[in-house]
Design a protein around this motif. Sequence first.
Motif, PDB file in Angstrom:
ATOM      1  N   SER A 193       2.835   2.428 -21.627  1.00 39.76           N
ATOM      2  CA  SER A 193       3.046   0.976 -21.587  1.00 39.76           C
ATOM      3  C   SER A 193       4.152   0.613 -20.595  1.00 39.76           C
ATOM      4  CB  SER A 193       3.387   0.451 -22.982  1.00 39.76           C
ATOM      5  OG  SER A 193       4.600   1.019 -23.437  1.00 39.76           O
ATOM      6  N   GLU A 194       4.949   1.589 -20.159  1.00 43.30           N
ATOM      7  CA  GLU A 194       6.010   1.352 -19.178  1.00 43.30           C
ATOM      8  C   GLU A 194       5.483   1.298 -17.743  1.00 43.30           C
ATOM      9  OE1 GLU A 194       8.740   4.601 -20.027  1.00 43.30           O
ATOM     10  OE2 GLU A 194      10.090   3.104 -20.865  1.00 43.30           O
ATOM     11  N   ALA A 195       4.283   1.792 -17.498  1.00 42.89           N
ATOM     12  CA  ALA A 195       3.734   1.841 -16.139  1.00 42.89           C
ATOM     13  C   ALA A 195       3.533   0.425 -15.607  1.00 42.89           C
ATOM     14  CB  ALA A 195       2.421   2.611 -16.127  1.00 42.89           C
ATOM     15  N   GLN A 196       4.091   0.160 -14.439  1.00 44.18           N
ATOM     16  CA  GLN A 196       3.963  -1.147 -13.796  1.00 44.18           C
ATOM     17  C   GLN A 196       3.141  -1.082 -12.516  1.00 44.18           C
ATOM     18  OE1 GLN A 196       8.254  -1.736 -13.364  1.00 44.18           O
ATOM     19  NE2 GLN A 196       8.100  -3.500 -14.741  1.00 44.18           N
ATOM     20  N   TYR A 197       3.144   0.077 -11.840  1.00 47.47           N
ATOM     21  CA  TYR A 197       2.519   0.198 -10.530  1.00 47.47           C
ATOM     22  C   TYR A 197       1.787   1.518 -10.387  1.00 47.47           C
ATOM     23  CZ  TYR A 197       6.124  -3.269  -9.882  1.00 47.47           C
ATOM     24  OH  TYR A 197       6.930  -4.361 -10.056  1.00 47.47           O
ATOM     25  N   ARG A 198       0.674   1.499  -9.657  1.00 47.58           N
ATOM     26  CA  ARG A 198      -0.001   2.721  -9.211  1.00 47.58           C
ATOM     27  C   ARG A 198       0.539   2.979  -7.811  1.00 47.58           C
ATOM     28  NH1 ARG A 198      -3.275   6.584 -11.228  1.00 47.58           N
ATOM     29  NH2 ARG A 198      -4.333   5.006 -12.447  1.00 47.58           N
ATOM     30  N   VAL A 199       0.981   4.206  -7.561  1.00 50.10           N
ATOM     31  CA  VAL A 199       1.538   4.580  -6.275  1.00 50.10           C
ATOM     32  C   VAL A 199       0.397   4.975  -5.340  1.00 50.10           C
ATOM     33  CG1 VAL A 199       3.145   6.114  -5.086  1.00 50.10           C
ATOM     34  CG2 VAL A 199       3.632   5.388  -7.442  1.00 50.10           C
ATOM     35  N   VAL A 200       0.356   4.343  -4.162  1.00 47.64           N
ATOM     36  CA  VAL A 200      -0.706   4.577  -3.196  1.00 47.64           C
ATOM     37  C   VAL A 200      -0.097   5.019  -1.869  1.00 47.64           C
ATOM     38  CG1 VAL A 200      -2.651   3.522  -1.974  1.00 47.64           C
ATOM     39  CG2 VAL A 200      -2.099   2.789  -4.299  1.00 47.64           C
TER      40      VAL A 200
ATOM     41  N   TYR B 247       3.566  -4.100  -3.537  1.00 47.90           N
ATOM     42  CA  TYR B 247       4.965  -3.988  -3.148  1.00 47.90           C
ATOM     43  C   TYR B 247       5.086  -2.754  -2.262  1.00 47.90           C
ATOM     44  CZ  TYR B 247       6.082  -7.324  -6.829  1.00 47.90           C
ATOM     45  OH  TYR B 247       6.155  -8.451  -7.612  1.00 47.90           O
ATOM     46  N   ILE B 248       6.122  -2.688  -1.475  1.00 50.10           N
ATOM     47  CA  ILE B 248       6.371  -1.545  -0.604  1.00 50.10           C
ATOM     48  C   ILE B 248       7.619  -0.835  -1.106  1.00 50.10           C
ATOM     49  CG2 ILE B 248       6.771  -0.766   1.759  1.00 50.10           C
ATOM     50  CD1 ILE B 248       4.085  -2.236   1.389  1.00 50.10           C
ATOM     51  N   ALA B 249       7.475   0.454  -1.398  1.00 54.43           N
ATOM     52  CA  ALA B 249       8.609   1.246  -1.877  1.00 54.43           C
ATOM     53  C   ALA B 249       9.499   1.644  -0.710  1.00 54.43           C
ATOM     54  CB  ALA B 249       8.111   2.498  -2.600  1.00 54.43           C
ATOM     55  N   TYR B 250      10.796   1.714  -0.960  1.00 56.89           N
ATOM     56  CA  TYR B 250      11.721   2.212   0.050  1.00 56.89           C
ATOM     57  C   TYR B 250      11.282   3.613   0.470  1.00 56.89           C
ATOM     58  CZ  TYR B 250      15.052  -1.433  -1.456  1.00 56.89           C
ATOM     59  OH  TYR B 250      15.678  -2.616  -1.775  1.00 56.89           O
ATOM     60  N   PRO B 251      11.454   3.971   1.743  1.00 56.59           N
ATOM     61  CA  PRO B 251      11.020   5.291   2.220  1.00 56.59           C
ATOM     62  C   PRO B 251      11.618   6.467   1.444  1.00 56.59           C
ATOM     63  CG  PRO B 251      11.574   3.891   4.076  1.00 56.59           C
ATOM     64  CD  PRO B 251      11.983   3.149   2.823  1.00 56.59           C
ATOM     65  N   GLU B 252      12.814   6.308   0.904  1.00 53.57           N
ATOM     66  CA  GLU B 252      13.421   7.440   0.189  1.00 53.57           C
ATOM     67  C   GLU B 252      12.634   7.854  -1.058  1.00 53.57           C
ATOM     68  OE1 GLU B 252      16.197   3.901  -0.964  1.00 53.57           O
ATOM     69  OE2 GLU B 252      15.254   4.583   0.858  1.00 53.57           O
TER      70      GLU B 252
ATOM     71  N   ASP C  32       8.421  12.720   2.089  1.00 56.16           N
ATOM     72  CA  ASP C  32       9.030  13.026   3.380  1.00 56.16           C
ATOM     73  C   ASP C  32      10.272  12.187   3.678  1.00 56.16           C
ATOM     74  OD1 ASP C  32       8.023  10.513   4.114  1.00 56.16           O
ATOM     75  OD2 ASP C  32       6.480  11.335   5.438  1.00 56.16           O
ATOM     76  N   GLY C  33      10.560  11.192   2.836  1.00 61.15           N
ATOM     77  CA  GLY C  33      11.728  10.355   3.025  1.00 61.15           C
ATOM     78  C   GLY C  33      11.600   9.354   4.164  1.00 61.15           C
ATOM     79  N   VAL C  34      10.403   9.254   4.752  1.00 56.84           N
ATOM     80  CA  VAL C  34      10.176   8.376   5.894  1.00 56.84           C
ATOM     81  C   VAL C  34       9.063   7.368   5.615  1.00 56.84           C
ATOM     82  CG1 VAL C  34       9.491   8.338   8.330  1.00 56.84           C
ATOM     83  CG2 VAL C  34      10.934  10.184   7.481  1.00 56.84           C
ATOM     84  N   THR C  35       8.041   7.790   4.895  1.00 55.72           N
ATOM     85  CA  THR C  35       6.874   6.958   4.629  1.00 55.72           C
ATOM     86  C   THR C  35       7.155   5.985   3.485  1.00 55.72           C
ATOM     87  OG1 THR C  35       5.457   8.800   5.267  1.00 55.72           O
ATOM     88  CG2 THR C  35       4.424   7.016   4.028  1.00 55.72           C
ATOM     89  N   SER C  36       6.776   4.734   3.658  1.00 56.37           N
ATOM     90  CA  SER C  36       6.891   3.747   2.583  1.00 56.37           C
ATOM     91  C   SER C  36       5.589   3.741   1.797  1.00 56.37           C
ATOM     92  CB  SER C  36       7.146   2.348   3.159  1.00 56.37           C
ATOM     93  OG  SER C  36       8.405   2.303   3.763  1.00 56.37           O
ATOM     94  N   LEU C  37       5.662   4.060   0.528  1.00 59.05           N
ATOM     95  CA  LEU C  37       4.472   4.072  -0.331  1.00 59.05           C
ATOM     96  C   LEU C  37       4.137   2.658  -0.792  1.00 59.05           C
ATOM     97  CD1 LEU C  37       5.528   7.120  -2.505  1.00 59.05           C
ATOM     98  CD2 LEU C  37       3.783   7.112  -0.697  1.00 59.05           C
ATOM     99  N   CYS C  38       2.877   2.422  -1.079  1.00 56.62           N
ATOM    100  CA  CYS C  38       2.432   1.151  -1.620  1.00 56.62           C
ATOM    101  C   CYS C  38       2.533   1.208  -3.144  1.00 56.62           C
ATOM    102  CB  CYS C  38       0.970   0.888  -1.251  1.00 56.62           C
ATOM    103  SG  CYS C  38       0.613   0.994   0.512  1.00 56.62           S
ATOM    104  N   LEU C  39       2.927   0.129  -3.754  1.00 58.42           N
ATOM    105  CA  LEU C  39       3.008   0.029  -5.217  1.00 58.42           C
ATOM    106  C   LEU C  39       2.050  -1.064  -5.656  1.00 58.42           C
ATOM    107  CD1 LEU C  39       6.877   0.184  -5.563  1.00 58.42           C
ATOM    108  CD2 LEU C  39       5.253   2.059  -5.905  1.00 58.42           C
ATOM    109  N   HIS C  40       0.918  -0.645  -6.179  1.00 56.99           N
ATOM    110  CA  HIS C  40      -0.122  -1.591  -6.593  1.00 56.99           C
ATOM    111  C   HIS C  40       0.140  -2.005  -8.041  1.00 56.99           C
ATOM    112  CE1 HIS C  40      -4.003  -3.534  -6.395  1.00 56.99           C
ATOM    113  NE2 HIS C  40      -4.246  -3.045  -7.575  1.00 56.99           N
ATOM    114  N   PRO C  41       0.409  -3.301  -8.304  1.00 54.26           N
ATOM    115  CA  PRO C  41       0.686  -3.740  -9.672  1.00 54.26           C
ATOM    116  C   PRO C  41      -0.480  -3.445 -10.618  1.00 54.26           C
ATOM    117  CG  PRO C  41       1.239  -5.463  -8.108  1.00 54.26           C
ATOM    118  CD  PRO C  41       0.476  -4.402  -7.349  1.00 54.26           C
TER     119      PRO C  41
END
Length: 79
Positions: free
Chosen positions: A39-46, A58-63, A67-76
């Motif tokens: 029930s805590e899950a808010q986003y699927r990481v893409v 939403y766009i996750a910070y690269p960290e 790889d610390g460079v790519t910004s992952l997508c956060l699908h609500p």
Amino acid sequence: MLTGPDGGDGHPTPTAGSCARNDASWPEQSLRPVGCGSSEAQYRVVDPTDGPCASRDYIAYPEYSDDGVTSLCLHPLKR
């Protein structure tokens, strides 16, 4: 796999295909991986290499990426 390597703060980072929650208020980010059935899950990481982020993602910070460079997508997730 639910988590990736340590994000430098002692906490594992979310990985593509997993789910996450943000423990901060946007635009600040304090992402942590959680089970997609939780029930805590808010986003699927893409991974954006699978295609562009959707317009409402939403766009996750690269960290938060492996790889610390790519910004992952956060699908609500709808709850």
